[in-house]
Design a protein around this motif. Sequence first.
Motif, PDB file in Angstrom:
ATOM      1  N   PHE A  14     -50.316  -7.247 -17.980  1.00 32.80           N
ATOM      2  CA  PHE A  14     -50.297  -8.690 -18.219  1.00 32.80           C
ATOM      3  C   PHE A  14     -50.013  -9.466 -16.945  1.00 32.80           C
ATOM      4  CE2 PHE A  14     -50.393  -9.302 -22.854  1.00 32.80           C
ATOM      5  CZ  PHE A  14     -50.326  -7.976 -23.249  1.00 32.80           C
ATOM      6  N   ARG A 107     -67.361 -13.690 -30.902  1.00 31.03           N
ATOM      7  CA  ARG A 107     -65.933 -14.007 -30.848  1.00 31.03           C
ATOM      8  C   ARG A 107     -65.361 -13.626 -29.483  1.00 31.03           C
ATOM      9  NH1 ARG A 107     -61.839 -11.067 -34.159  1.00 31.03           N
ATOM     10  NH2 ARG A 107     -60.052 -12.446 -33.974  1.00 31.03           N
TER      11      ARG A 107
ATOM     12  N   ILE B  56     -51.758 -22.767 -22.811  1.00 29.99           N
ATOM     13  CA  ILE B  56     -51.676 -21.344 -23.113  1.00 29.99           C
ATOM     14  C   ILE B  56     -52.616 -21.000 -24.257  1.00 29.99           C
ATOM     15  CG2 ILE B  56     -50.200 -19.511 -24.050  1.00 29.99           C
ATOM     16  CD1 ILE B  56     -49.314 -19.959 -21.322  1.00 29.99           C
ATOM     17  N   TYR B  57     -52.549 -21.799 -25.320  1.00 31.75           N
ATOM     18  CA  TYR B  57     -53.388 -21.518 -26.480  1.00 31.75           C
ATOM     19  C   TYR B  57     -53.660 -22.829 -27.208  1.00 31.75           C
ATOM     20  CZ  TYR B  57     -55.485 -18.096 -29.581  1.00 31.75           C
ATOM     21  OH  TYR B  57     -56.380 -17.340 -30.276  1.00 31.75           O
ATOM     22  N   ASP B  58     -54.290 -22.740 -28.362  1.00 33.04           N
ATOM     23  CA  ASP B  58     -54.718 -23.938 -29.083  1.00 33.04           C
ATOM     24  C   ASP B  58     -53.637 -25.014 -29.157  1.00 33.04           C
ATOM     25  OD1 ASP B  58     -57.009 -22.611 -29.446  1.00 33.04           O
ATOM     26  OD2 ASP B  58     -56.781 -22.267 -31.597  1.00 33.04           O
ATOM     27  N   VAL B  79     -51.188 -16.383 -21.074  1.00 30.06           N
ATOM     28  CA  VAL B  79     -52.547 -16.624 -21.579  1.00 30.06           C
ATOM     29  C   VAL B  79     -53.133 -15.312 -22.103  1.00 30.06           C
ATOM     30  CG1 VAL B  79     -54.894 -17.287 -20.937  1.00 30.06           C
ATOM     31  CG2 VAL B  79     -52.969 -18.614 -20.088  1.00 30.06           C
ATOM     32  N   ARG B  80     -52.928 -14.230 -21.346  1.00 31.52           N
ATOM     33  CA  ARG B  80     -53.448 -12.930 -21.781  1.00 31.52           C
ATOM     34  C   ARG B  80     -52.773 -12.501 -23.086  1.00 31.52           C
ATOM     35  NH1 ARG B  80     -53.306 -10.132 -15.808  1.00 31.52           N
ATOM     36  NH2 ARG B  80     -55.281 -10.975 -15.072  1.00 31.52           N
ATOM     37  N   TYR B  81     -51.468 -12.698 -23.149  1.00 32.68           N
ATOM     38  CA  TYR B  81     -50.709 -12.315 -24.341  1.00 32.68           C
ATOM     39  C   TYR B  81     -51.225 -13.079 -25.562  1.00 32.68           C
ATOM     40  CZ  TYR B  81     -46.680 -11.960 -27.458  1.00 32.68           C
ATOM     41  OH  TYR B  81     -45.877 -11.756 -28.542  1.00 32.68           O
ATOM     42  N   ASP B  83     -54.132 -14.733 -25.948  1.00 34.13           N
ATOM     43  CA  ASP B  83     -55.530 -14.437 -26.270  1.00 34.13           C
ATOM     44  C   ASP B  83     -55.675 -13.068 -26.934  1.00 34.13           C
ATOM     45  OD1 ASP B  83     -56.557 -16.831 -25.514  1.00 34.13           O
ATOM     46  OD2 ASP B  83     -57.311 -16.190 -23.568  1.00 34.13           O
ATOM     47  N   LEU B  84     -54.894 -12.101 -26.461  1.00 32.34           N
ATOM     48  CA  LEU B  84     -54.952 -10.769 -27.072  1.00 32.34           C
ATOM     49  C   LEU B  84     -54.474 -10.821 -28.517  1.00 32.34           C
ATOM     50  CD1 LEU B  84     -55.430  -7.732 -26.818  1.00 32.34           C
ATOM     51  CD2 LEU B  84     -53.079  -7.495 -26.056  1.00 32.34           C
ATOM     52  N   GLY B  86     -54.455 -13.461 -30.516  1.00 28.66           N
ATOM     53  CA  GLY B  86     -55.423 -14.209 -31.313  1.00 28.66           C
ATOM     54  C   GLY B  86     -56.664 -13.391 -31.606  1.00 28.66           C
ATOM     55  N   TYR B  87     -57.026 -12.529 -30.659  1.00 24.92           N
ATOM     56  CA  TYR B  87     -58.217 -11.691 -30.850  1.00 24.92           C
ATOM     57  C   TYR B  87     -57.925 -10.554 -31.825  1.00 24.92           C
ATOM     58  CZ  TYR B  87     -62.328  -8.899 -29.740  1.00 24.92           C
ATOM     59  OH  TYR B  87     -63.490  -8.188 -29.816  1.00 24.92           O
ATOM     60  N   SER B  88     -56.724  -9.976 -31.742  1.00 19.46           N
ATOM     61  CA  SER B  88     -56.374  -8.853 -32.622  1.00 19.46           C
ATOM     62  C   SER B  88     -56.116  -9.326 -34.052  1.00 19.46           C
ATOM     63  CB  SER B  88     -55.108  -8.148 -32.143  1.00 19.46           C
ATOM     64  OG  SER B  88     -55.154  -7.914 -30.780  1.00 19.46           O
ATOM     65  N   TYR B  89     -55.484 -10.494 -34.187  1.00 16.69           N
ATOM     66  CA  TYR B  89     -55.198 -11.002 -35.525  1.00 16.69           C
ATOM     67  C   TYR B  89     -56.068 -12.216 -35.791  1.00 16.69           C
ATOM     68  CZ  TYR B  89     -51.137  -8.014 -34.805  1.00 16.69           C
ATOM     69  OH  TYR B  89     -50.326  -6.953 -34.523  1.00 16.69           O
ATOM     70  N   ASP B  90     -55.509 -13.394 -35.700  1.00 15.44           N
ATOM     71  CA  ASP B  90     -56.293 -14.608 -35.897  1.00 15.44           C
ATOM     72  C   ASP B  90     -55.675 -15.709 -35.054  1.00 15.44           C
ATOM     73  OD1 ASP B  90     -58.447 -15.918 -37.657  1.00 15.44           O
ATOM     74  OD2 ASP B  90     -56.759 -17.314 -37.819  1.00 15.44           O
ATOM     75  N   ARG B  91     -56.461 -16.748 -34.794  1.00 12.37           N
ATOM     76  CA  ARG B  91     -55.957 -17.835 -33.946  1.00 12.37           C
ATOM     77  C   ARG B  91     -54.677 -18.441 -34.531  1.00 12.37           C
ATOM     78  NH1 ARG B  91     -59.927 -18.753 -30.044  1.00 12.37           N
ATOM     79  NH2 ARG B  91     -58.483 -20.152 -29.044  1.00 12.37           N
TER      80      ARG B  91
END
Lengths: 281, 250
Positions: A14, A107, B56-58, B79-81, B83-84, B86-91
């Motif tokens: 990270f 996505r 960072i996010y929405d 940002v990586r944390y 986005d990861l 949000g991608y693994s679960y949901d936004r």
Amino acid sequence: MADTFASGRLPHAFTTPGSSSFVEFLAGYAPHLLPGNRPSVVAEVQAPHGTTIVALAFDGGIVMAGDRRATMGSMIASRDIEKVFPADEYSAVGIAGSAGLAVELVRLFQLELEHYEKIEGSLLSLDGKANRLATMIRGNLGLALQGLAVVPLFGGFDLDRRTGRIFSYDVTGGRYEEHDHHAVGSGSVFARGSLKKRWRPGLDADAAVHVAVEALIDAADDDSATGGPDSIRGIWPVVATVTESGYLRVADDQLAGSVAAVEDERRAAHRAQRPTGGDAR
Amino acid sequence: MSMPFYVSPEQLMKDRADYARKGIARGRSVVVVQYDDGIAFATENPSRALHKISEIYDRIAFAAVGKYNEFENLRVAGVRYADLRGYSYDREDVAARALANAYAQTLGTVFTTESKPLEVELVVAEVGREPAGDQIYRLQYDGSVADEHGYVVMGGQAERLGGLLGERWRPGMTLTEALDVAVDVLGAPTDEGGEQRRIDAAQLEVAVLDRTRPRRAFRRLTGALLADLLGGAPGGAPKGGPSGATDRTT
């Protein structure tokens, strides 16, 4: 993921500086989440398949449109699937091919662009976006060879050149810039014929939307895997414009109007051809 | 052979804390203020490229003071944390609290195990659908977390400026009022009896998390729009409301 957090602090992946790509980060940290990195299937898989996408350029931007059908063999798997998406504020991506993979890829692509934008504080160039998509398609080649191909059509407004541009791809990740108009998917042959006749330089946005709708109607006319407009259920194609002011989905009212206009025109032409005939055919 | 000097743990931690505090106090302050339609961030920063306030996010933003390379590294990690996740679960499942915890663990681990603590202070803020849902977390160099309500000041003179802000801040301010207070606080005299500075819009970095926006709530306010917002303050809030004003940045 749990054990790498064992020390409590964010893992080194990270905090490693250098990359603005989410896909590269995933490849290093959680490669199992990448679509192309799954164990490959041995048998042929039956999965929903999305079909026709058309795109055309007009003065000041592009239009992208997709029908709403997904098929699985000879069965209709979905009559209201959406296959055209905003990639970011100034670009759109439409996908034909294996629906599940396509949606996942979109996505990831949307996230890739947003991730870059957040980390760098600026947007990728349109060519940069198109190349990123090519790399992602290339990563899917193994699955494509087993029949799970994903073939996108990408278009957007180039903020540097102040014009709309369209890119097509093949399953190996080949990227080709298209001029004026293009179509992909099973109904693309018929859609391209229609676009070739109807497209002309200097179209405005509304006229371009109309041309796109007509191309999809033509594709649905001759291709069983492409769904036509469904006026009974009120299911219209997904049509979007991308201009200087960004991605904008065209409202259903306007699409209903376009569809009605095309149908009226064709009904009149049909009657004129057979003045004595009844109403069938 | 020489023996290493014995340093008591208390002394070791105190030295590190002093070191980090000194580094942080050198920087200019960042002010975070809640207003009726969101959360505003302001700092004096003439650079248009090296930001102290970021998305960072929405619905989550990040603000930092201290050493640029260190907080930039944490920002990218955040940002990586996000986005990861949000991608693994949901936004929907990306929350400021989890990110604040990850940051706290990181800051805390570095403070106790590495030779030099991180000379940074952070705010992680998330805007809710209603003002009651807003969350503002303030993180210190040693990993301690505080859940703040309404406003935060970080950086040099944080305590004194925080006091000034506390006197003037009240719930439900408009964006114009909130920015007016924030910029006044940033320009407050450094010593007793000093002169109040009025900071020019070009010298400010200002951003908001606007709860009225549909998805990505973060917007930077720059240029003419910011000048309008700051200029409009003495005559009361301009017509149209703050959310309408921020929309014009797009």
